[in-house]
Design a protein around this motif. Structure first.
Motif, PDB file in Angstrom:
ATOM      1  N   ASP A 124       5.171   0.561  -8.059  1.00  0.00           N
ATOM      2  CA  ASP A 124       5.718  -0.801  -8.119  1.00  0.00           C
ATOM      3  C   ASP A 124       5.179  -1.258  -6.585  1.00  0.00           C
ATOM      4  O   ASP A 124       4.671  -2.341  -6.308  1.00  0.00           O
ATOM      5  CB  ASP A 124       7.079  -1.018  -7.926  1.00  0.00           C
ATOM      6  N   ARG A 127       1.551  -1.979  -6.596  1.00  0.00           N
ATOM      7  CA  ARG A 127       1.478  -3.351  -7.293  1.00  0.00           C
ATOM      8  C   ARG A 127       1.662  -4.446  -6.228  1.00  0.00           C
ATOM      9  O   ARG A 127       0.924  -5.542  -6.169  1.00  0.00           O
ATOM     10  CB  ARG A 127       2.330  -3.588  -8.468  1.00  0.00           C
ATOM     11  N   LEU A 128       2.913  -4.250  -5.328  1.00  0.00           N
ATOM     12  CA  LEU A 128       3.290  -5.177  -4.578  1.00  0.00           C
ATOM     13  C   LEU A 128       2.061  -5.442  -3.143  1.00  0.00           C
ATOM     14  O   LEU A 128       1.614  -6.628  -2.832  1.00  0.00           O
ATOM     15  CB  LEU A 128       4.498  -5.004  -3.807  1.00  0.00           C
ATOM     16  N   HIS A 129       1.253  -4.294  -3.152  1.00  0.00           N
ATOM     17  CA  HIS A 129       0.062  -4.259  -1.996  1.00  0.00           C
ATOM     18  C   HIS A 129      -1.250  -3.937  -2.682  1.00  0.00           C
ATOM     19  O   HIS A 129      -1.827  -3.679  -1.783  1.00  0.00           O
ATOM     20  CB  HIS A 129       0.711  -3.289  -0.741  1.00  0.00           C
ATOM     21  N   GLU A 153       8.277  -0.331   2.362  1.00  0.00           N
ATOM     22  CA  GLU A 153       9.277  -0.955   1.144  1.00  0.00           C
ATOM     23  C   GLU A 153      10.505  -0.170   1.114  1.00  0.00           C
ATOM     24  O   GLU A 153      11.638  -0.852   0.590  1.00  0.00           O
ATOM     25  CB  GLU A 153       8.332  -0.703  -0.316  1.00  0.00           C
TER      26      GLU A 153
END
Ligand code: CO
Length: 209
Positions: A124, A127-129, A153
């Motif tokens: 995750d 995915r965010l970065h 994070e």
């Protein structure tokens, strides 16, 4: 290391402690007032207290694979609650490290059984970065950057909790993101701007007035 050796070492350790302070074990049960909560990786090469030169009573420690702080993990949440609300630590540190097996496994597409849902939390982060990470062509550099972004994070995950938000406002609790570099032994502060993050995440995760 053989278990017999551990018990022999323990005897030597007791003798050394008593040589330096005959009252050491009389004082130890009296209580603890650590100023730092350290959340790090379980990796056997990243020895929390030893690399920080900290003694007993100084650091409250929580370790798991890849220094994660999922808000559904009752163990991590209990540690944060106890350290922040009851022990009233002044600092919460999330410490990642280079050559982290957990982060590496999350970058690879393989089925690791019970580890899958845990590693999905790191996926995750990827995915965010994704845009930034995909733009790094060198795989080692991308892996290093994911270690840093994961620390960031997980610090944000720390700050989503009501205990931490309350302590940040009421007594200026500090949250820090660090990385231990295995090749040099050096600890680096990522200098994450937490006051900015706090005001941003409070718009979504606010739980205290
Ligand atoms: Co690790």
């Amino acid at each position: 290391m053989k278990t017999e050796a551990i018990f022999r070492n323990n005897e030597k350790w007791i003798a050394e402690k008593l040589r330096l302070d005959p009252d050491y074990f009389r004082k130890l049960p009296e209580g603890q007032k650590p100023e730092v909560l350290y959340i790090g990786c379980s990796d056997s090469r990243v020895t929390a207290e030893e690399l920080m030169g900290a003694g007993p009573g100084e650091i409250f420690v929580h370790r798991n694979i890849a220094n994660m702080v999922p808000n559904t993990d009752i163990s991590a949440m209990s540690v944060i609650h106890y350290a922040v609300s009851l022990l009233e630590v002044k600092h919460v540190v999330v410490c990642g490290h280079t050559h982290c097996g957990g982060v590496k496994a999350a970058m690879e597409q393989s089925d690791l059984g019970i580890l899958n849902p845990w590693l999905r939390n790191i996926r995750d982060v990827y995915r965010l970065h994704q845009e930034e990470l995909d733009s790094i062509s060198d795989q080692e550099q991308r892996y290093k950057r994911l270690v840093e972004l994961n620390v960031r994070e997980q610090c944000i995950n720390v700050m989503k909790t009501p205990e931490v938000q309350k302590a940040c406002f009421e007594r200026n609790l500090q949250v820090h993101g660090w990385v231990f570099d295995m090749e040099s032994g050096k600890l680096t502060d990522l200098h994450i701007d937490f006051s900015k993050i706090l005001s941003t995440i409070m718009q979504l995760y606010k739980v205290v007035d």
